[in-house]
Design a protein around this motif. Structure first.
Motif, PDB file in Angstrom:
ATOM      1  N   LYS A 267      -4.954   1.230   4.298  1.00 39.52           N
ATOM      2  CA  LYS A 267      -4.486   1.707   5.481  1.00 39.52           C
ATOM      3  C   LYS A 267      -4.965   2.195   6.313  1.00 39.52           C
ATOM      4  O   LYS A 267      -4.212   0.949   7.406  1.00 39.52           O
TER       5      LYS A 267
ATOM      6  N   LEU B   6       0.932  -1.318  -0.389  1.00 42.44           N
ATOM      7  CA  LEU B   6      -0.257   0.424  -0.043  1.00 42.44           C
ATOM      8  C   LEU B   6       0.611   1.552   0.125  1.00 42.44           C
ATOM      9  O   LEU B   6       0.388   2.501  -0.674  1.00 42.44           O
ATOM     10  N   GLN B   7       1.930   1.413   0.682  1.00 43.41           N
ATOM     11  CA  GLN B   7       2.773   2.249   1.015  1.00 43.41           C
ATOM     12  C   GLN B   7       3.502   2.842  -0.521  1.00 43.41           C
ATOM     13  O   GLN B   7       4.027   3.654  -0.920  1.00 43.41           O
ATOM     14  N   ARG B   8       3.632   2.191  -1.229  1.00 42.82           N
ATOM     15  CA  ARG B   8       3.648   2.075  -3.242  1.00 42.82           C
ATOM     16  C   ARG B   8       2.682   2.644  -4.066  1.00 42.82           C
ATOM     17  O   ARG B   8       3.168   2.837  -5.480  1.00 42.82           O
TER      18      ARG B   8
ATOM     19  N   PRO C 182      -0.100   4.567  -5.412  1.00 44.73           N
ATOM     20  CA  PRO C 182       0.034   6.927  -4.780  1.00 44.73           C
ATOM     21  C   PRO C 182      -1.190   6.482  -4.248  1.00 44.73           C
ATOM     22  O   PRO C 182      -2.177   5.835  -4.285  1.00 44.73           O
ATOM     23  N   ARG C 183      -1.105   8.051  -3.432  1.00 46.35           N
ATOM     24  CA  ARG C 183      -2.361   8.569  -2.415  1.00 46.35           C
ATOM     25  C   ARG C 183      -3.589   8.968  -2.786  1.00 46.35           C
ATOM     26  O   ARG C 183      -3.129   9.718  -3.365  1.00 46.35           O
ATOM     27  N   THR C 184      -4.609   7.703  -2.565  1.00 42.18           N
ATOM     28  CA  THR C 184      -5.508   8.031  -2.839  1.00 42.18           C
ATOM     29  C   THR C 184      -6.554   7.997  -1.689  1.00 42.18           C
ATOM     30  O   THR C 184      -6.088   7.523  -0.205  1.00 42.18           O
TER      31      THR C 184
ATOM     32  N   VAL D 134      -6.723   3.996  -1.396  1.00 41.59           N
ATOM     33  CA  VAL D 134      -5.215   4.017  -0.361  1.00 41.59           C
ATOM     34  C   VAL D 134      -5.233   3.898   1.184  1.00 41.59           C
ATOM     35  O   VAL D 134      -5.203   2.972   1.792  1.00 41.59           O
ATOM     36  N   ARG D 135      -5.778   4.973   1.132  1.00 46.07           N
ATOM     37  CA  ARG D 135      -5.694   6.437   2.788  1.00 46.07           C
ATOM     38  C   ARG D 135      -6.807   5.458   4.163  1.00 46.07           C
ATOM     39  O   ARG D 135      -5.869   4.701   5.029  1.00 46.07           O
TER      40      ARG D 135
END
Length: 180
Positions: free
Chosen positions: A90, A77-79, A81-83, A86-87
């Protein structure tokens, strides 16, 4: 209609002592958080189908209960893109890990309480701390039953012959609720 001197009406009222009530309370809460963890794992898997379908396909059922698997998913998940998706994934992963730690602590506390309450129950083959907690928490004073057979019948575990021809077998006595 019960015969005089027999039946459920002659038994003392069900009562949990303080320690048995504590065991039941902790075990009921443990059961609730395990259910919550399962819901979170399902939600996370749904997120992973969208975010990393190859990773989700490799996850075995209930594998998210293991720290190594959660760490592998977190690295993946770290790799990404920040969406928002994804947040959320996490956050779900983090909460799942917290619940796993909390469940382990509760299990250890329940085990210690059962060791003090009824260590012989844990010595029974196939009876671990969670099964023992259920038995202690839901029997409400098994000593109120005059015999083991009366308790087994009340619990719905008394064997009843159900043989046919040369086949010898038993079925369990269906527990009847009051009024039935």
């Amino acid at each position: 209609m019960p015969r005089s001197g027999r039946g459920i009406d002659t038994l003392p009222v069900a009562h949990l002592d303080e320690q048995a009530l504590e065991i039941r309370t902790l075990n009921d809460y443990r059961d609730q958080i395990v259910t919550e963890r399962s819901r979170l794992a399902n939600r996370l898997r749904w997120q992973l189908v969208q975010l990393a379908p190859d990773l989700e396909a490799k996850l075995a059922p209930a594998s998210l209960d293991h720290a190594q698997v959660r760490q592998r998913v977190a690295r993946r998940l770290q790799r990404l893109p920040r969406t928002a998706q994804v947040r959320v994934a996490k956050l779900i992963l983090k909460r799942s890990g917290q619940i796993t730690l909390e469940e382990r602590e509760l299990r250890a506390e329940i085990s210690a309480l059962i060791e003090g309450q009824c260590p012989a129950l844990l010595a029974e083959h196939g009876c671990g701390p969670i099964t023992a907690a259920i038995i202690i928490g839901h029997t409400a004073g098994a000593q109120r039953f005059p015999t083991d057979a009366c308790f087994a019948r009340h619990a719905g575990t008394a064997p009843i012959p159900a043989s046919s021809g040369n086949t010898q077998r038993h079925r369990l006595h269906p527990r009847r609720q009051p009024g039935n």
